[in-house]
Scaffold this active site. Structure first.
Site, PDB file in Angstrom:
ATOM      1  N   GLY A  12       0.887  -1.309  -0.200  1.00 21.18           N
ATOM      2  CA  GLY A  12       0.044   0.153   0.006  1.00 21.18           C
ATOM      3  C   GLY A  12       1.068   1.176   0.100  1.00 21.18           C
ATOM      4  O   GLY A  12       2.202   1.344   0.022  1.00 21.18           O
ATOM      5  N   ALA A  13       0.101   2.390  -0.225  1.00 24.83           N
ATOM      6  CA  ALA A  13       0.865   3.704  -0.073  1.00 24.83           C
ATOM      7  C   ALA A  13       1.786   3.949   1.233  1.00 24.83           C
ATOM      8  O   ALA A  13       2.973   4.495   1.023  1.00 24.83           O
ATOM      9  CB  ALA A  13      -0.278   4.777  -0.354  1.00 24.83           C
ATOM     10  N   VAL A  14       1.272   3.552   2.144  1.00 21.15           N
ATOM     11  CA  VAL A  14       2.166   4.040   3.427  1.00 21.15           C
ATOM     12  C   VAL A  14       3.322   2.688   3.724  1.00 21.15           C
ATOM     13  O   VAL A  14       4.467   2.735   3.951  1.00 21.15           O
ATOM     14  CB  VAL A  14       1.269   3.690   4.801  1.00 21.15           C
ATOM     15  N   SER A  40      -2.541  -9.795  -3.442  1.00 18.19           N
ATOM     16  CA  SER A  40      -1.188  -9.573  -3.654  1.00 18.19           C
ATOM     17  C   SER A  40      -0.375 -10.781  -3.374  1.00 18.19           C
ATOM     18  O   SER A  40       0.964 -10.853  -3.651  1.00 18.19           O
ATOM     19  CB  SER A  40      -0.723  -8.416  -2.790  1.00 18.19           C
ATOM     20  N   ARG A  99      -6.435   4.193  18.282  1.00 17.42           N
ATOM     21  CA  ARG A  99      -5.813   5.675  18.639  1.00 17.42           C
ATOM     22  C   ARG A  99      -6.830   6.139  19.701  1.00 17.42           C
ATOM     23  O   ARG A  99      -6.354   6.940  20.634  1.00 17.42           O
ATOM     24  CB  ARG A  99      -6.178   6.613  17.600  1.00 17.42           C
ATOM     25  N   CYS A 127      -2.668  11.779   9.812  1.00 19.60           N
ATOM     26  CA  CYS A 127      -1.683  12.339   9.197  1.00 19.60           C
ATOM     27  C   CYS A 127      -1.942  13.842   9.264  1.00 19.60           C
ATOM     28  O   CYS A 127      -1.077  14.710   9.376  1.00 19.60           O
ATOM     29  CB  CYS A 127      -1.980  12.043   7.710  1.00 19.60           C
ATOM     30  N   SER A 157      -3.194  10.848  -1.962  1.00 17.12           N
ATOM     31  CA  SER A 157      -2.355   9.539  -1.411  1.00 17.12           C
ATOM     32  C   SER A 157      -2.899   9.550   0.108  1.00 17.12           C
ATOM     33  O   SER A 157      -2.779   8.455   0.629  1.00 17.12           O
ATOM     34  CB  SER A 157      -0.992  10.142  -1.286  1.00 17.12           C
ATOM     35  N   GLY A 158      -3.719  10.490   0.928  1.00 15.41           N
ATOM     36  CA  GLY A 158      -4.031  10.315   2.030  1.00 15.41           C
ATOM     37  C   GLY A 158      -5.284   9.091   1.742  1.00 15.41           C
ATOM     38  O   GLY A 158      -5.671   8.798   3.180  1.00 15.41           O
ATOM     39  N   HIS A 234      -0.212  17.177   2.399  1.00 14.65           N
ATOM     40  CA  HIS A 234      -1.505  17.957   2.824  1.00 14.65           C
ATOM     41  C   HIS A 234      -0.972  19.288   3.275  1.00 14.65           C
ATOM     42  O   HIS A 234       0.079  19.557   3.738  1.00 14.65           O
ATOM     43  CB  HIS A 234      -1.762  17.119   4.050  1.00 14.65           C
ATOM     44  N   GLN A 301       2.556  13.999   3.647  1.00 15.49           N
ATOM     45  CA  GLN A 301       1.712  13.103   5.023  1.00 15.49           C
ATOM     46  C   GLN A 301       2.142  11.502   4.671  1.00 15.49           C
ATOM     47  O   GLN A 301       1.760  10.822   5.791  1.00 15.49           O
ATOM     48  CB  GLN A 301       0.113  13.162   5.111  1.00 15.49           C
TER      49      GLN A 301
HETATM   50  N1  LIG Z   1      -2.167   7.307   3.373  1.00 21.88           N
HETATM   51  C1  LIG Z   1      -1.956   8.177   4.179  1.00 21.88           C
HETATM   52  O1  LIG Z   1      -1.380   9.376   4.106  1.00 21.88           O
HETATM   53  C2  LIG Z   1      -2.133   7.546   5.454  1.00 21.88           C
HETATM   54  C3  LIG Z   1      -1.624   8.657   6.654  1.00 21.88           C
HETATM   55  C4  LIG Z   1      -1.733   7.935   7.980  1.00 21.88           C
HETATM   56  C5  LIG Z   1      -2.508   6.674   8.244  1.00 21.88           C
HETATM   57  N2  LIG Z   1      -2.810   6.059   7.149  1.00 21.88           N
HETATM   58  C6  LIG Z   1      -3.271   4.812   7.455  1.00 21.88           C
HETATM   59  O2  LIG Z   1      -2.591   3.719   7.097  1.00 21.88           O
HETATM   60  C7  LIG Z   1      -3.174   2.297   6.356  1.00 21.88           C
HETATM   61  C8  LIG Z   1      -2.977   2.228   5.235  1.00 21.88           C
HETATM   62  O3  LIG Z   1      -3.250   3.254   4.515  1.00 21.88           O
HETATM   63  P1  LIG Z   1      -2.802   3.599   2.507  1.00 21.88           P
HETATM   64  O4  LIG Z   1      -3.127   4.718   2.540  1.00 21.88           O
HETATM   65  O5  LIG Z   1      -1.322   2.627   2.725  1.00 21.88           O
HETATM   66  O6  LIG Z   1      -3.948   2.256   2.080  1.00 21.88           O
HETATM   67  P2  LIG Z   1      -3.671   1.449   0.738  1.00 21.88           P
HETATM   68  O7  LIG Z   1      -2.647   2.234  -0.221  1.00 21.88           O
HETATM   69  O8  LIG Z   1      -4.864   1.223   0.206  1.00 21.88           O
HETATM   70  O9  LIG Z   1      -2.785   0.175   1.196  1.00 21.88           O
HETATM   71  C9  LIG Z   1      -3.811  -0.961   2.029  1.00 21.88           C
HETATM   72  C10 LIG Z   1      -2.824  -2.052   2.146  1.00 21.88           C
HETATM   73  O10 LIG Z   1      -3.463  -2.931   3.063  1.00 21.88           O
HETATM   74  C11 LIG Z   1      -3.435  -4.088   2.514  1.00 21.88           C
HETATM   75  N3  LIG Z   1      -4.625  -4.879   2.825  1.00 21.88           N
HETATM   76  C12 LIG Z   1      -5.972  -4.721   2.526  1.00 21.88           C
HETATM   77  N4  LIG Z   1      -6.631  -5.681   3.162  1.00 21.88           N
HETATM   78  C13 LIG Z   1      -5.907  -6.638   3.483  1.00 21.88           C
HETATM   79  C14 LIG Z   1      -5.949  -7.830   4.277  1.00 21.88           C
HETATM   80  N5  LIG Z   1      -7.165  -8.390   4.467  1.00 21.88           N
HETATM   81  N6  LIG Z   1      -5.073  -8.303   5.152  1.00 21.88           N
HETATM   82  C15 LIG Z   1      -3.527  -7.967   4.748  1.00 21.88           C
HETATM   83  N7  LIG Z   1      -3.631  -6.719   4.021  1.00 21.88           N
HETATM   84  C16 LIG Z   1      -4.329  -5.904   3.739  1.00 21.88           C
HETATM   85  C17 LIG Z   1      -3.420  -4.160   1.119  1.00 21.88           C
HETATM   86  O11 LIG Z   1      -2.847  -4.958   0.267  1.00 21.88           O
HETATM   87  P3  LIG Z   1      -3.470  -5.327  -1.272  1.00 21.88           P
HETATM   88  O12 LIG Z   1      -2.523  -4.494  -2.188  1.00 21.88           O
HETATM   89  O13 LIG Z   1      -3.251  -6.577  -1.648  1.00 21.88           O
HETATM   90  O14 LIG Z   1      -4.723  -4.891  -1.371  1.00 21.88           O
HETATM   91  C18 LIG Z   1      -2.384  -2.802   0.873  1.00 21.88           C
HETATM   92  O15 LIG Z   1      -1.150  -3.097   1.116  1.00 21.88           O
HETATM   93  C19 LIG Z   1      -4.836   2.872   6.900  1.00 21.88           C
HETATM   94  O16 LIG Z   1      -5.146   2.480   8.024  1.00 21.88           O
HETATM   95  C20 LIG Z   1      -4.711   4.403   6.921  1.00 21.88           C
HETATM   96  O17 LIG Z   1      -5.737   4.958   7.494  1.00 21.88           O
HETATM   97  C21 LIG Z   1      -2.662   6.449   5.848  1.00 21.88           C
END
Ligand SMILES: NC(=O)c1ccc[n+]([C@@H]2O[C@H](COP(=O)([O-])OP(=O)(O)OC[C@H]3O[C@@H](n4cnc5c(N)ncnc54)[C@H](OP(=O)(O)O)[C@@H]3O)[C@@H](O)[C@H]2O)c1
Length: 332
Positions: A12-14, A40, A99, A127, A157-158, A234, A301
């Site tokens: 994922g993005a993070v 994946s 949290r 974030c 990307s958030g 952000h 972020q």
């Molecule tokens: N993006 C931000 O700026 C940000 C900032 C702070 C906090 N966060 C938090 O960080 C977390 C991840 O966010 P993200 O933006 O990285 O989301 P994302 O890009 O949608 O990535 C999600 C990740 O979770 C995996 N996943 C989904 N379902 C799963 C399952 N059942 N078992 C195992 N892995 C699974 C996905 O795998 P696949 O690729 O196989 O689908 C992917 O690797 C979220 O809780 C978000 O709220 C994000």
């Protein structure tokens, strides 16, 4: 003597940023396992020129893991973090799952590392709240904040990798085929869930998480969160009232010595993308209200609002606790 680590959500993005940071910062790794959804499983990620297979997450994934970074959403965190803790791992969670729990520390290492105490599960904050607090916490220490009014301009990307791809595709189709789009050249209120009080979840996180991190529930906060059609960074406009008068020059001087932030003349998302530091500029006196300053604050972020903060918590644990532990399940 190093750590067996895991990234849950490594595709994922993070998760991808956590992977890059562990590589760049030469984190004390003995081994690294990467987990994602069943879709994946079998894919590979590259780490230090080696291919690491993506594994499907299961109840047995955490045997032998010392430290797990969770970045796969709150439902995955709720289900699997208790299992990781039971297996003896330390956990750093980027999701919102824990949290609000008063027994789980919510940590920005530059601000409240002392809240970690002896916790094995540590939450990394929202974030937008993180970026805001990197600039406001050093000021609040000397000049207590009475009230914050925040307006945000949040990148796609958030919302994760899929939303970033959707913005790119919709913009392309809009330009090439004039296909109507709600994403391209548009903006909208943050699409998180609306509460009975007319605040969306993202706005409530800014309020509640600020109170928890600063340990001060008396600060009055209102926020309006908006998604804008950019990929990273952000931006926040902050109107901040202090209990006493503080000049712009005093604020600049206090911020100049604070860690993890830097002054930029006219910071823009394009200039701030990829930077670890949160950037601030255009501090000015609010001419309409006493003891009040305006701030323009930007941060990548995916870094300080998520992956970088999680890795810094990991580094803090390593230096303060993990490297001194006597025996398994911590050591190899
Ligand atoms: N993006 C931000 O700026 C940000 C900032 C702070 C906090 N966060 C938090 O960080 C977390 C991840 O966010 P993200 O933006 O990285 O989301 P994302 O890009 O949608 O990535 C999600 C990740 O979770 C995996 N996943 C989904 N379902 C799963 C399952 N059942 N078992 C195992 N892995 C699974 C996905 O795998 P696949 O690729 O196989 O689908 C992917 O690797 C979220 O809780 C978000 O709220 C994000």
């Amino acid at each position: 003597m190093k750590l067996n680590c895991a990234i849950v959500g490594a595709t994922g993005a993070v998760g991808q940023e956590i992977l890059h940071l562990l590589e760049q910062k030469d984190f004390p790794l003995h081994s690294l396992r990467c987990f994602a959804s069943p879709a994946s499983a079998g894919k590979k990620v590259v780490f230090k020129s080696r291919e690491i297979p993506i594994e499907q997450l299961s109840e047995k994934s955490f045997e032998d893991i010392d430290l797990a970074f969770f970045a796969a959403g709150k439902e995955v965190s709720k289900k699997y973090i208790p299992l990781a803790l039971e297996s003896g791992a330390y956990v750093i969670d980027s999701s919102s799952a824990f949290r609000k729990d008063p027994s789980i520390p919510l940590i920005i290492p530059e601000i409240n590392p002392h809240h970690i105490e002896d916790a094995r599960l540590i939450s990394s904050p929202n974030c937008t709240a993180s970026i805001m607090l990197m600039v406001l916490a050093p000021l609040h220490k000397k000049y207590p904040i009475k009230r914050i009014i925040a307006s945000t301009y949040q990148a796609f990307s958030g919302a994760g990798l899929k939303e970033m791809e959707k913005l790119k595709n919709e913009t392309l189709h809009y330009l090439t085929e004039q296909k109507p789009s709600s994403y391209a050249f548009n903006l909208f209120l943050h699409p998180s869930q609306m509460g009975a009080d007319d605040y969306v979840e993202e706005e409530k996180k800014m309020i509640e998480e600020t109170h928890k991190i600063l340990g001060d529930p008396t600060i009055a906060i209102s926020a309006t969160c908006v998604r804008v059609p950019i990929l990273r960074v952000h931006a926040l406009s902050l109107n901040v009232e202090f209990a006493e008068k503080m000049s712009k020059e005093e604020a600049l001087s206090l911020l100049a010595s604070a860690p993890g932030i830097e002054y930029l003349e006219n910071p823009t998302p394009a200039r701030v993308a990829g930077k670890e530091n949160v950037c601030y500029g255009r501090i000015r006196k609010d001419l309409s209200h006493p003891n009040t300053l305006e701030f323009w604050v930007l941060g990548d972020q995916l870094l300080k609002g998520a992956a970088l903060n999680a890795v810094q918590i990991g580094e803090h644990l390593w230096h303060s606790r993990l490297r001194w532990a006597q025996k398994r399940p911590i050591f190899h």
